[in-house]
Design an enzyme around this catalytic site. Sequence first.
Site, PDB file in Angstrom:
ATOM      1  N   THR A 198       0.829  -1.200   0.000  1.00 29.40           N
ATOM      2  CA  THR A 198       0.000   0.000   0.000  1.00 29.40           C
ATOM      3  C   THR A 198       0.865   1.252   0.000  1.00 29.40           C
ATOM      4  O   THR A 198       1.957   1.282   0.549  1.00 29.40           O
ATOM      5  CB  THR A 198      -0.962   0.054   1.208  1.00 29.40           C
ATOM      6  OG1 THR A 198      -0.279   0.570   2.353  1.00 29.40           O
ATOM      7  CG2 THR A 198      -1.554  -1.309   1.499  1.00 29.40           C
ATOM      8  N   ASP A 225      -4.678   5.563   2.199  1.00 30.75           N
ATOM      9  CA  ASP A 225      -4.356   6.505   3.264  1.00 30.75           C
ATOM     10  C   ASP A 225      -4.835   5.848   4.555  1.00 30.75           C
ATOM     11  O   ASP A 225      -6.044   5.723   4.780  1.00 30.75           O
ATOM     12  CB  ASP A 225      -5.067   7.838   3.031  1.00 30.75           C
ATOM     13  CG  ASP A 225      -4.834   8.857   4.134  1.00 30.75           C
ATOM     14  OD1 ASP A 225      -4.197   8.499   5.149  1.00 30.75           O
ATOM     15  OD2 ASP A 225      -5.295  10.002   3.998  1.00 30.75           O
ATOM     16  N   ASN A 274       3.680  -0.525   8.686  1.00 29.62           N
ATOM     17  CA  ASN A 274       4.886   0.278   8.550  1.00 29.62           C
ATOM     18  C   ASN A 274       4.603   1.761   8.316  1.00 29.62           C
ATOM     19  O   ASN A 274       5.475   2.601   8.540  1.00 29.62           O
ATOM     20  CB  ASN A 274       5.718  -0.267   7.381  1.00 29.62           C
ATOM     21  CG  ASN A 274       6.898   0.614   7.041  1.00 29.62           C
ATOM     22  OD1 ASN A 274       7.827   0.752   7.815  1.00 29.62           O
ATOM     23  ND2 ASN A 274       6.847   1.243   5.867  1.00 29.62           N
ATOM     24  N   SER A 319       7.383  -0.095  15.337  1.00 26.61           N
ATOM     25  CA  SER A 319       7.448   0.893  16.401  1.00 26.61           C
ATOM     26  C   SER A 319       8.802   1.600  16.290  1.00 26.61           C
ATOM     27  O   SER A 319       9.222   1.977  15.199  1.00 26.61           O
ATOM     28  CB  SER A 319       7.275   0.200  17.759  1.00 26.61           C
ATOM     29  OG  SER A 319       7.345   1.126  18.816  1.00 26.61           O
ATOM     30  N   TYR A 325       6.134  12.174  18.379  1.00 25.15           N
ATOM     31  CA  TYR A 325       6.458  10.914  17.706  1.00 25.15           C
ATOM     32  C   TYR A 325       6.657   9.812  18.744  1.00 25.15           C
ATOM     33  O   TYR A 325       6.094   8.720  18.627  1.00 25.15           O
ATOM     34  CB  TYR A 325       7.727  11.076  16.868  1.00 25.15           C
ATOM     35  CG  TYR A 325       8.208   9.781  16.257  1.00 25.15           C
ATOM     36  CD1 TYR A 325       7.634   9.288  15.093  1.00 25.15           C
ATOM     37  CD2 TYR A 325       9.239   9.039  16.850  1.00 25.15           C
ATOM     38  CE1 TYR A 325       8.063   8.096  14.534  1.00 25.15           C
ATOM     39  CE2 TYR A 325       9.664   7.847  16.302  1.00 25.15           C
ATOM     40  CZ  TYR A 325       9.074   7.377  15.135  1.00 25.15           C
ATOM     41  OH  TYR A 325       9.502   6.184  14.601  1.00 25.15           O
ATOM     42  N   LYS A 362       4.524   6.238  19.498  1.00 21.10           N
ATOM     43  CA  LYS A 362       5.126   4.902  19.518  1.00 21.10           C
ATOM     44  C   LYS A 362       4.951   4.234  20.887  1.00 21.10           C
ATOM     45  O   LYS A 362       4.797   3.010  20.961  1.00 21.10           O
ATOM     46  CB  LYS A 362       6.607   4.985  19.143  1.00 21.10           C
ATOM     47  CG  LYS A 362       6.841   5.417  17.699  1.00 21.10           C
ATOM     48  CD  LYS A 362       6.157   4.506  16.699  1.00 21.10           C
ATOM     49  CE  LYS A 362       6.486   4.862  15.264  1.00 21.10           C
ATOM     50  NZ  LYS A 362       5.811   3.985  14.274  1.00 21.10           N
ATOM     51  N   THR A 411      17.191   6.166   6.292  1.00 20.11           N
ATOM     52  CA  THR A 411      16.085   6.286   5.352  1.00 20.11           C
ATOM     53  C   THR A 411      15.753   7.771   5.254  1.00 20.11           C
ATOM     54  O   THR A 411      16.421   8.602   5.865  1.00 20.11           O
ATOM     55  CB  THR A 411      14.855   5.507   5.855  1.00 20.11           C
ATOM     56  OG1 THR A 411      14.402   6.111   7.072  1.00 20.11           O
ATOM     57  CG2 THR A 411      15.211   4.048   6.115  1.00 20.11           C
TER      58      THR A 411
END
Length: 272
Positions: free
Chosen positions: A32, A56, A83, A134, A148, A152, A183
């Site tokens: 997705t 979404d 993810n 996580s 953030y 988590k 990343t």
Amino acid sequence: MSKIVLITGASRGFGKIWAEALLQRGDKVAATARNLESIEDLVEKYGNSVLPIELDVNKREDCFAAVQQVQEHFGKIDILINNAGYGLFGTIEETTEKEAKDQFETNFFGLLWMTQAVLPIMRNQRSGHIIQVSSFLGLITIPVLGLYTASKFAVEGLSETLATEVKEFGIHVSLIEPNGFSTDWSGASSYHTEPMEVYAPLKKEFFESATPDSFGEPNATTEAILKLIDTSNPPLRLLLGKIAYPAVKGIYEERLKSWSEWKTVSDNAHGK
């Protein structure tokens, strides 16, 4: 035997790397993304082994529809990898109501909707593995990533509870807890609050403290993910990277020490 894996947020970063690793070894992947152009290369390379789905995760109904589409297309879902998510950089005071709510909408509620959608299928199968992406920041905190981190921490509590609720149905739950990796999570995929000058020194120190050695190599995670998927008795938690373990270990030792020092006060608060 090949597995059917549903991965959210497969357009870039971990999601795309893991999707390709699974496809390379012969698994089927439902990938997705908000923009399907970002996974066209996977479709061109792996053909019918890939089911691209525009999604979404903030939209609950769409999450349920996407899961149903995977079920109808492949006939089952062995693994869900939640993810999809992003980073929000900024202090607590700087964070607006919209920024805070948006962070939780994607990182927590999007994961919850996908989890709820896949559970009936896995219960009927009497098998399945839900893998929640996580962070080691779901276990400890650092400045400038408070919202953030909070999202988590919420994922951690939700998933640990879930594991106890679905074990009898043959469903496993695992939390992946990476430290920083190279990343674009902290780049194009991240958001920054409107800065307040009073926090400038703190943020300067925070960003300057990040050295190249602090970040792992994203492609190096594939071996761990494949091993996690293939094991018959997966762990509830799996730290990824060399920074995560010592950081978490140090903080938990400090917590245990503090709890121990205050144990008498804690016990007395129970009453008779």
